[in-house]
Design a protein around this motif. Structure first.
Motif, PDB file in Angstrom:
ATOM      1  N   TRP A 106      -9.044   3.922   9.563  1.00 54.47           N
ATOM      2  CA  TRP A 106      -7.805   2.748   8.795  1.00 54.47           C
ATOM      3  C   TRP A 106      -6.542   2.794   9.619  1.00 54.47           C
ATOM      4  CZ3 TRP A 106      -8.471  -0.619   5.331  1.00 54.47           C
ATOM      5  CH2 TRP A 106      -8.851  -0.544   4.116  1.00 54.47           C
ATOM      6  N   ALA A 222      -5.706   3.524   1.020  1.00 53.49           N
ATOM      7  CA  ALA A 222      -5.461   2.516   1.641  1.00 53.49           C
ATOM      8  C   ALA A 222      -4.854   0.554   0.686  1.00 53.49           C
ATOM      9  CB  ALA A 222      -6.621   1.727   2.466  1.00 53.49           C
ATOM     10  N   ALA A 223      -5.681   1.584  -0.295  1.00 53.41           N
ATOM     11  CA  ALA A 223      -5.637   0.717  -2.090  1.00 53.41           C
ATOM     12  C   ALA A 223      -4.365   0.853  -2.709  1.00 53.41           C
ATOM     13  CB  ALA A 223      -6.830   0.868  -3.236  1.00 53.41           C
ATOM     14  N   GLN A 228      -5.729  -1.926   1.470  1.00 54.88           N
ATOM     15  CA  GLN A 228      -6.744  -2.667   1.792  1.00 54.88           C
ATOM     16  C   GLN A 228      -6.837  -4.336   1.563  1.00 54.88           C
ATOM     17  OE1 GLN A 228      -9.262  -0.406  -1.148  1.00 54.88           O
ATOM     18  NE2 GLN A 228     -11.188  -1.526  -0.723  1.00 54.88           N
ATOM     19  N   GLY A 261     -13.408   0.861   0.097  1.00 56.44           N
ATOM     20  CA  GLY A 261     -11.670   1.547   0.398  1.00 56.44           C
ATOM     21  C   GLY A 261     -12.097   2.950   1.380  1.00 56.44           C
ATOM     22  N   GLY A 263     -13.033   1.276   4.824  1.00 50.24           N
ATOM     23  CA  GLY A 263     -12.571   0.576   5.927  1.00 50.24           C
ATOM     24  C   GLY A 263     -13.970  -0.879   6.595  1.00 50.24           C
TER      25      GLY A 263
END
Length: 293
Positions: A106, A222-223, A228, A261, A263
């Motif tokens: 990410w 990231a979420a 994200q 999720g 990337g």
């Protein structure tokens, strides 16, 4: 009087003044901040290569900026060159210890979000992201025609030592006659309200510090940290027909429908399947089989 054949010197283009490293250090190197050192060099081949070669001796948060790159590298070993002091050419060293390594992918997308948001605020230019690592601006067409989406910058992340070197290159004051390709652009050509490189550099590094801190605090989720969603919101590739040119010479055409999720770019293909793409060049199309946008 200076001869026209005299070698270029740091003051020969007064519209492109050198960076003030003392002022930059004063503004960015603070106790408890991510950035631990900042070096500005007159010229180098590649800031990424320089930092990667010294990774074993670096503390996290080292920043290297070049006034000129003579052998800057993009993805797939493509070169990135520009006139001295016409852009931002920098690399940073990060050690995301504690974040599972499978989430380190990410980092280039995180750097893209950080650069785009920092530049949008400081330059007053709408920025967009082309998956996975390009920064886009809109340059007005000839004679007031419709604007054209062009690449003004890019991101390159590489493993080095115990961490990752992340490079960011942005065309700031590149003029039309200096563009390396017709598909290139710059903040100046996109109508930036400010092309002061010190202001832009501080904004990018502060934005990068913010997003990296959020992502790391969330253990690379990231979420969970909003990365994200932020990437998807700024991604010009989504909701468009694209051609993914994959490693090995294969290609995949479909509609870009999501960033997953991990990337990856998710394509919905004509046969109804959803295919995640983890690496490759993306070409924006006008239609499923159309020409380039």
């Amino acid at each position: 009087m200076t001869s026209p054949d005299a070698p270029h010197n740091r003051w020969s283009d007064l519209g492109r003044p050198p960076l003030n490293v003392t002022a930059l250090r004063r503004g960015l190197l603070r106790p408890g901040a991510l950035w631990t050192s900042l070096e500005v060099v007159e010229s180098t081949g590649s800031t990424n290569s320089d930092l990667a070669g010294r990774a074993g001796a670096l503390a996290e948060g080292a920043v290297l900026v070049a006034e000129e790159q003579t052998a800057g590298r993009g993805r797939l070993e493509r070169t990135w060159t520009a006139p001295p002091r016409s852009g931002l050419f920098l690399s940073v060293y990060l050690e995301p210890s504690g974040v599972p390594m499978e989430r380190w992918g990410w980092l280039p997308l995180l750097a893209g979000v950080a650069a785009a948001t920092g530049l949008a605020k400081s330059a007053g230019v709408d920025m967009a992201l082309k998956w996975p690592n390009d920064l886009l601006v809109t340059v007005a067409g000839a004679a007031g025609g419709p604007g054209e989406e062009r690449k003004a910058g890019g991101i390159l992340a590489e493993r080095a030592g115990d961490g990752v070197v992340v490079g960011i290159g942005v065309n700031v004051t590149l003029r039309a006659d200096e563009l390396p390709t017709p598909a290139a652009g710059s903040l100046g050509l996109a109508g930036a309200v400010s092309t002061d490189r010190e202001t832009l550099l501080r904004a990018v590094l502060r934005s990068l510090e913010h997003w990296y801190g959020q992502w790391r605090a969330a253990d690379g989720d990231a979420a969970g940290c909003g990365l994200q969603a932020a990437y998807a919101a700024g991604c010009a590739t989504l909701d468009r027909s694209v051609r993914a040119e994959l490693p090995g010479g294969k290609a995949l055409i479909g509609e870009a429908v999501a960033i997953d999720g991990d990337g990856r770019l998710v394509l919905s293909t004509a046969d109804g399947l959803q295919q995640p793409v983890s690496a490759g060049d993306i070409v924006h199309l006008r239609g499923a089989e159309g020409g380039l946008t």
